[in-house]
Design an enzyme around this catalytic site. Structure first.
Site, mmCIF file in Angstrom:
data_model
loop_
_atom_site.group_PDB
_atom_site.id
_atom_site.type_symbol
_atom_site.label_atom_id
_atom_site.label_comp_id
_atom_site.label_asym_id
_atom_site.label_seq_id
_atom_site.Cartn_x
_atom_site.Cartn_y
_atom_site.Cartn_z
ATOM 1 N N HIS A 276 0.795 -1.235 0.000
ATOM 2 C CA HIS A 276 0.000 0.000 0.000
ATOM 3 C C HIS A 276 0.821 1.274 0.000
ATOM 4 C CE1 HIS A 276 -4.037 -1.751 0.760
ATOM 5 N NE2 HIS A 276 -3.333 -2.708 1.330
ATOM 6 N N LYS B 111 -8.526 13.923 4.848
ATOM 7 C CA LYS B 111 -7.653 12.753 4.806
ATOM 8 C C LYS B 111 -6.691 12.870 5.965
ATOM 9 C CE LYS B 111 -6.361 14.069 0.591
ATOM 10 N NZ LYS B 111 -6.517 12.843 -0.171
ATOM 11 N N ARG B 112 -5.871 11.825 6.197
ATOM 12 C CA ARG B 112 -4.890 11.959 7.261
ATOM 13 C C ARG B 112 -3.931 13.109 6.981
ATOM 14 N NH1 ARG B 112 -4.673 7.900 11.214
ATOM 15 N NH2 ARG B 112 -2.951 9.140 12.043
ATOM 16 N N LYS C 291 0.927 14.553 1.660
ATOM 17 C CA LYS C 291 -0.420 14.888 1.172
ATOM 18 C C LYS C 291 -0.593 16.390 0.962
ATOM 19 C CE LYS C 291 -2.563 10.851 3.427
ATOM 20 N NZ LYS C 291 -3.159 10.055 2.335
ATOM 21 N N THR D 151 -8.364 6.918 -1.835
ATOM 22 C CA THR D 151 -9.716 6.388 -2.026
ATOM 23 C C THR D 151 -10.760 7.478 -1.764
ATOM 24 O OG1 THR D 151 -9.435 5.468 0.192
ATOM 25 C CG2 THR D 151 -9.373 3.916 -1.645
ATOM 26 N N LYS E 55 -14.520 8.794 -3.603
ATOM 27 C CA LYS E 55 -15.787 9.116 -2.920
ATOM 28 C C LYS E 55 -16.287 10.488 -3.353
ATOM 29 C CE LYS E 55 -14.021 6.278 0.755
ATOM 30 N NZ LYS E 55 -13.201 6.257 1.976
HETATM 31 N N1 CR6 Z 1 -2.255 5.542 3.808
HETATM 32 C C1 CR6 Z 1 -2.012 4.701 0.880
HETATM 33 O O1 CR6 Z 1 -1.195 5.738 1.293
HETATM 34 C C2 CR6 Z 1 -4.101 4.037 -0.313
HETATM 35 C C3 CR6 Z 1 -4.480 3.221 0.917
HETATM 36 C C4 CR6 Z 1 -5.293 1.995 0.547
HETATM 37 C C5 CR6 Z 1 -2.404 3.815 2.063
HETATM 38 C C6 CR6 Z 1 -3.239 5.215 0.114
HETATM 39 O O2 CR6 Z 1 -2.825 5.918 -1.035
HETATM 40 O O3 CR6 Z 1 -5.267 4.499 -0.965
HETATM 41 O O4 CR6 Z 1 -3.308 2.796 1.628
HETATM 42 N N2 CR6 Z 1 -1.218 3.176 2.553
HETATM 43 O O5 CR6 Z 1 -4.653 1.231 -0.422
HETATM 44 C C7 CR6 Z 1 -1.008 2.665 3.810
HETATM 45 O O6 CR6 Z 1 -1.812 2.728 4.706
HETATM 46 C C8 CR6 Z 1 0.288 1.995 4.062
HETATM 47 C C9 CR6 Z 1 -2.996 4.646 3.201
HETATM 48 O O7 CR6 Z 1 -4.114 4.511 3.543
#
Ligand code: CR6
Length: 800
Positions: free
Chosen positions: A348, A536-537, A542, A644, A648
C-alpha cells in the site's frame, strides 16, 4: 418482523419494553438503537448460519482477508439498506414519533483503522458479501479505536476512543472457539522416529477469543463473517498477585488500542505482539475449520486463500509453515509449496519509512520458533539468489529477508506469497520499476495491479440518497448492481433538468454540512460558495501545507483589493495527525490560526472562509463528500499509492483538483482533461528530481513575490501567533529544501485554482462536468476491484 411497517412497530415496541422494563415514553434514543440492532442481528442469524453451512458443503474455495485495520464506521443504516428494510424501519419509527437519524447517531463509529488502508478493508468486506463471494475478514478487536480528536486553541488533543463502552450490538462472542498464542520462552529440539521435532517451552500464553460480526450483503442472503480477536489472560498459574496483575495488564494491552500511525512504521514490541496475535489466532482457526471439513492438509491451498493486507500480517507466512510442519507433521518442501500457494499480499505504499523492519534482538526472544523459520526461509532464498546471481553479493544483501540485524517484512512477503499487487496502476509500475525492481526481475509472474475501489452502497446510496434517486429516475436502477452502468448518465450530461436537479441536491447537501459546521465550529459558511474540501490523514506528502499557503495568498490578494473577481470560497479541512507526528500537528495549528484571522476579517466580504472540522471520521465523511464541489487530491506525485477519498468525492459529483498521482491518473483518463483540474509535476519529474537533485526551494522563495510573502508570514507574526510557532514549517520549506516540492508546485497550483474559479461561474458547464464525473465513477466501485481479486488472485467463485 420487518415484512411491513405494522409488524415492525409491534415487534419493536414489544422488544423495547421487554428489554428495558419501562414505558415507551421513558425509553431513550440509545435504547431504541440497541433494540433495533439486536432485532437486526436476530433477523440475519438464519442467513448467517446458512452462509456458513454453504461454505462447509459446497467444497468451494474460501478467502480470508487478514488486516490489522478494519475501519467500519457505523453499521446500523448500512445493514438496513443492504437488507432492503430501511424504509420500513424509518417509516415505522416515524409513526412512533422517533426520528431514525437520532437513533443512528447513537451508534459509535467502529474506528478500528487509521485511514485508507483500513477503510479499504471495510469496503472489500461489503463487496465480498454483496457479490456472494466466500470471503471473511480477520482482525483485532481493539478496545480503543483511533483516538478522538479535540481541537483546543487550534491544537490537536487526543482522547481515548470508547466505542465499546455501551457494548457492541453487532458482535457475537464465541468463547468456545478461543485459541492460545505463545510468546517468549525457548524452543526445545528433539528427535522422534528419526525426525526433528520442535517444542515451545516456558512460553507466556495469551488466549484469543473471537468476536464475530455479520457482514451483510446487499439484497442477497449472503452473510459473511468479520472475526475480531480479543486478547485475554489464559488460565495461568502465576506465583503471586503482583505477577498475575502484570500478566493480565500485558495480555489485555495486546488488543488494547490501535496504533495511530498512517503510512509509518511503528517499531514497538507491542505492535509486533499484535501482529503475531492476529496471524496466529486467525491461522489456527482457519486450519481448524479446514480440518473439520477436509482430511488432507496437503490440499489446503486448493480450498483456502489467505490475503495479507500490507505487511502487518505477513507473519502468516512463517506461522503457516510452523503449523504445517510442527503440528501437522509435513516436511519443509511440502509446507513451503502449500504456503506459497496460499498467501497473497497487497503493498500500500512506497514510502520508505513505512516499510516494516524488525530488529532481530527484539524479534527472536519474543517469537523464537517463528524466527527460526524466517531464518531458514532466508537461507534458502539467498541460496536461490546465489544460483541466479553468483558472486553478486551486493544484490543478495539488498534482497535478503534478514540483513544487518533486521528482518524485512516486505521481502518476506515477496518471497513467501504467490501474488503481490499494488493499489493503482502508477503505484504498481513504481513497485515494478523502482522500489521492488530486483524482486520483479526475479519473480515477474507474481506482480499485478488491483486499483482500489470504494463501496458505492455506503458512499453513494447511503451517504447521498437524493442523488441516488435522481440517478435512478434518469437511467433506472441497474447501476446499483452494475455500477459501471452509471456511464449511461453520459448521454444526459447536457440535460438541463438533470443539471438543475443535481444543483438543487448539491445545494441541500451543502446546507446540511453548513449546519454541522455552524453547530461544531460556530462558523457561518455560505452554502452557495464553492465548497473546496481536503479530508484525509495529515501527512507532509499529502500537502495540506500547499493548500493552506495558497489560502494565505488568496487572503493577501483579497486584503489588497476586496473587490477582486473571486467566487466566494469555503475551504474545508478534516484530518487527524498521528500523536507523535510533531510536524503534522503544527500544520493543524497553522490551518486553525489562518482560519481564525480570515474568518473574522470583515473587509473581505465573506469571500473566503476556512474551516477545520474536528474529529474527522467515517460518519462525518458521509456528510462531507456529498457536499463538496472541489476535491483536493494534491499529494506530491509518486507518493500517494492510490487514495480512495478521491473516488468518494468523484462519485458524489465533486470535481477533482489534483496531481497526476495514485488513482487520480485513472480518474483523469476516464473523464478527460476537460472534467478534472490537473496541476504540478508528474511522478517521473518528481522521481528524477529526487534522484539527480537540482531543486532549490530558496530560489522560489527569493524570486517569487507571492511565495515570499506567505512564507514570511509564517515567521513574522502576521497571524498573531507566538514567535517561533511555525518555525518547523518554515524550516521544512527553506532549511530542509522542501522535500515535497510545495514551493515548486505552488504557482501551478494557484493557476489551476484560478481556472476552477472561472469554471465555477459557468454553472451549466460545471454541472455537466459533475455529471461526467458521476457517470465514470462506477469504475471505482470496490465491486469491480473485488471481482478482479476474486478472479485473478484468489480464484474463488460465488456461493450460489
Ligand atoms: N495511507 C495509501 O497511502 C491508499 C491506501 C489503501 C495507504 C493510500 O494511497 O489508498 O493505503 N497506505 O490502499 C497505507 O496505509 C500503508 C494509506 O491509507
Amino acid at each position: 418482523m420487518f415484512s411491513n411497517k405494522e409488524s415492525f412497530k409491534r415487534y419493536f415496541l414489544q422488544r423495547l419494553e421487554m428489554t428495558y422494563g419501562k414505558t415507551f415514553e421513558d425509553t431513550t434514543s440509545s435504547d431504541h438503537f440497541q433494540t433495533l440492532g439486536h432485532m437486526i442481528r436476530e433477523y440475519v442469524s438464519s442467513n448467517w448460519i446458512q452462509t456458513n453451512e454453504q461454505s462447509r458443503n459446497n467444497n468451494g474455495k474460501q478467502v480470508y482477508y487478514l488486516s490489522i485495520e478494519f475501519l467500519l464506521g457505523r453499521l446500523l443504516h448500512n445493514n438496513l439498506i443492504n437488507l432492503g428494510i430501511d424504509q420500513v424501519v424509518i417509516e415505522g419509527l416515524k409513526d412512533l414519533g422517533i426520528d431514525f437519524f437520532e437513533v443512528e447517531d447513537m451508534e459509535h463509529d467502529a474506528g478500528l483503522g487509521n485511514g485508507g488502508l483500513g477503510r479499504l478493508a471495510a469496503c472489500f468486506l461489503d463487496s465480498l458479501a454483496t457479490l456472494d463471494l466466500p470471503g471473511h475478514g480477520c482482525g483485532i478487536r481493539y478496545k480503543h479505536g483511533l483516538f478522538e480528536q479535540r481541537i483546543v486553541d487550534g491544537y490537536q488533543l487526543e482522547l481515548p476512543e470508547q466505542w465499546l463502552k455501551q457494548g457492541q450490538v453487532w458482535e457475537v462472542r464465541k468463547e468456545d472457539l478461543a485459541v492460545d498464542i505463545y510468546f517468549w520462552g525457548n524452543i526445545d529440539m528433539y528427535e522422534k522416529n528419526g525426525k526433528l521435532q520442535f517444542r515451545h517451552l516456558n512460553a507466556e500464553t495469551v488466549t484469543a477469543v473471537p468476536h464475530d460480526v455479520p457482514v451483510i450483503g446487499y439484497h442477497t442472503t449472503t452473510v459473511n463473517t468479520l472475526r475480531l480477536w480479543n486478547a485475554e489472560p489464559s488460565s495461568l498459574i502465576a506465583k503471586d498477585v503482583k505477577d498475575i496483575m502484570r500478566y493480565k495488564r500485558e495480555t489485555e494491552s495486546i488488543s488494547g488500542f490501535l496504533y495511530p500511525d498512517d503510512s509509518n512504521d511503528e517499531g514497538k514490541i507491542l505492535r509486533l505482539k499484535q501482529q503475531y496475535f492476529l496471524v496466529s489466532a486467525s491461522l489456527q482457526s482457519i486450519i481448524r475449520n479446514y480440518k473439520q471439513q477436509y482430511k488432507n492438509i496437503s490440499e489446503m491451498h486448493h480450498y483456502i486463500s489467505i490475503h495479507v493486507n500490507d505487511t502487518h500480517p505477513v507473519l502468516a507466512i512463517p506461522e503457516l509453515m510452523r503449523i504445517l510442519m510442527d503440528e501437522e507433521g509435513l516436511g519443509w518442501d511440502e509446507a513451503w509449496e502449500i504456503t506459497t500457494n496460499t498467501i497473497s499480499y497487497t503493498n500500500h505504499t512506497t514510502l520508505s519509512e513505512a516499510l516494516e523492519q524488525w530488529p532481530i534482538y527484539i524479534f527472536q526472544p519474543l517469537l523464537p520458533r517463528i524466527y527460526m523459520i524466517i531464518d531458514e526461509i532466508n537461507e534458502r532464498f539467498c541460496m536461490k539468489l546465489w544460483k541466479k546471481y553468483p558472486g553478486d553479493f551486493l544484490k543478495i544483501e539488498k534482497m535478503a529477508i534478514i540483513a544487518h540485524g533486521m528482518i524485512k517484512m516486505a521481502h518476506l512477503a515477496l518471497v513467501g506469497s504467490y501474488s503481490v499487487n499494488g493499489v493503482a496502476e502508477i503505484h504498481t509500475e513504481i513497485l515494478k520499476k523502482r522500489e521492488m525492481a530486483d524482486f520483479y526481475a526475479f519473480y515477474p509472474e507474481k506482480f499485478n495491479n488491483k486499483t482500489n475501489g470504494i463501496t458505492h452502497r455506503r458512499w453513494l446510496i447511503k451517504a447521498n440518497p437524493k442523488l441516488t434517486n435522481l440517478i435512478s429516475n434518469i437511467i433506472g436502477d441497474k447501476w446499483v448492481n452494475q455500477p459501471e452502468s452509471l456511464r449511461e448518465l453520459l448521454n444526459y450530461q447536457e440535460d438541463a433538468s438533470l443539471q438543475e436537479n443535481l444543483a438543487a441536491i448539491k445545494q441541500s447537501n451543502k446546507e446540511r454540512l453548513a449546519k454541522i459546521i455552524k453547530e461544531k465550529n460556530g462558523i457561518l459558511v455560505d452554502p452557495s460558495s464553492i465548497f473546496d474540501v481536503q479530508v484525509k490523514r495529515l501527512h507532509a506528502y499529502k500537502r495540506q501545507l500547499l493548500n493552506i499557503l495558497h489560502i494565505m495568498s488568496l487572503y493577501n490578494k483579497l486584503r489588497e483589493d476586496p473587490s477582486i473577481d473571486m467566487e466566494p470560497r469555503t475551504f474545508i479541512f478534516g484530518a487527524k495527525a498521528s500523536p507523535g507526528y510533531y510536524y503534522a500537528k503544527k500544520i493543524i495549528k497553522l490551518i486553525n490560526t489562518v482560519a481564525h484571522k480570515v474568518n473574522n476579517d470583515k473587509r473581505i466580504q465573506n469571500k473566503l472562509k476556512v474551516v477545520f472540522i474536528e474529529n474527522y471520521r467515517v460518519s462525518l465523511a458521509e456528510h462531507i463528500f456529498p457536499a463538496a464541489d472541489v476535491s483536493e487530491q494534491i499529494s506530491t506525485a509518486s507518493k500517494e499509492a492510490s487514495g480512495t477519498g478521491n473516488m468518494k468525492f468523484m462519485m458524489n459529483g465533486a470535481l477533482t483538483l489534483g496531481t497526476m498521482d495514485g488513482a487520480n491518473i485513472e480518474m483523469h483518463e476516464l473523464v478527460g482533461d476537460d472534467n478534472i483540474f490537473i496541476f504540478g509535476m508528474n511522478a517521473d519529474q518528481v522521481l528524477e528530481l529526487y534522484q539527480n537533485g537540482g531543486y532549490s526551494s530558496r530560489e522560489y522563495f527569493y524570486h517569487d513575490d507571492r511565495i515570499h510573502e506567505v512564507v514570511n508570514q509564517l515567521k513574522n507574526g502576521f497571524y498573531d501567533h507566538p514567535v517561533g510557532e511555525f518555525d518547523p514549517i518554515f524550516d521544512s520549506l527553506l532549511i530542509e529544501n522542501d522535500q515535497f516540492f510545495v514551493l515548486k508546485d505552488f504557482n501551478s497550483y494557484a493557476s489551476i485554482h484560478e481556472k476552477v474559479n472561472q469554471a465555477f461561474k459557468n454553472k451549466q458547464d460545471w454541472l455537466r462536468k459533475s455529471i461526467v464525473n458521476i457517470a465514470m465513477s462506477g469504475h471505482f466501485s470496490s465491486d469491480r476491484t473485488i471481482k478482479e481479486y476474486a478472479e485473478d488472485i484468489w480464484r474463488i467463485k460465488p456461493y450460489i
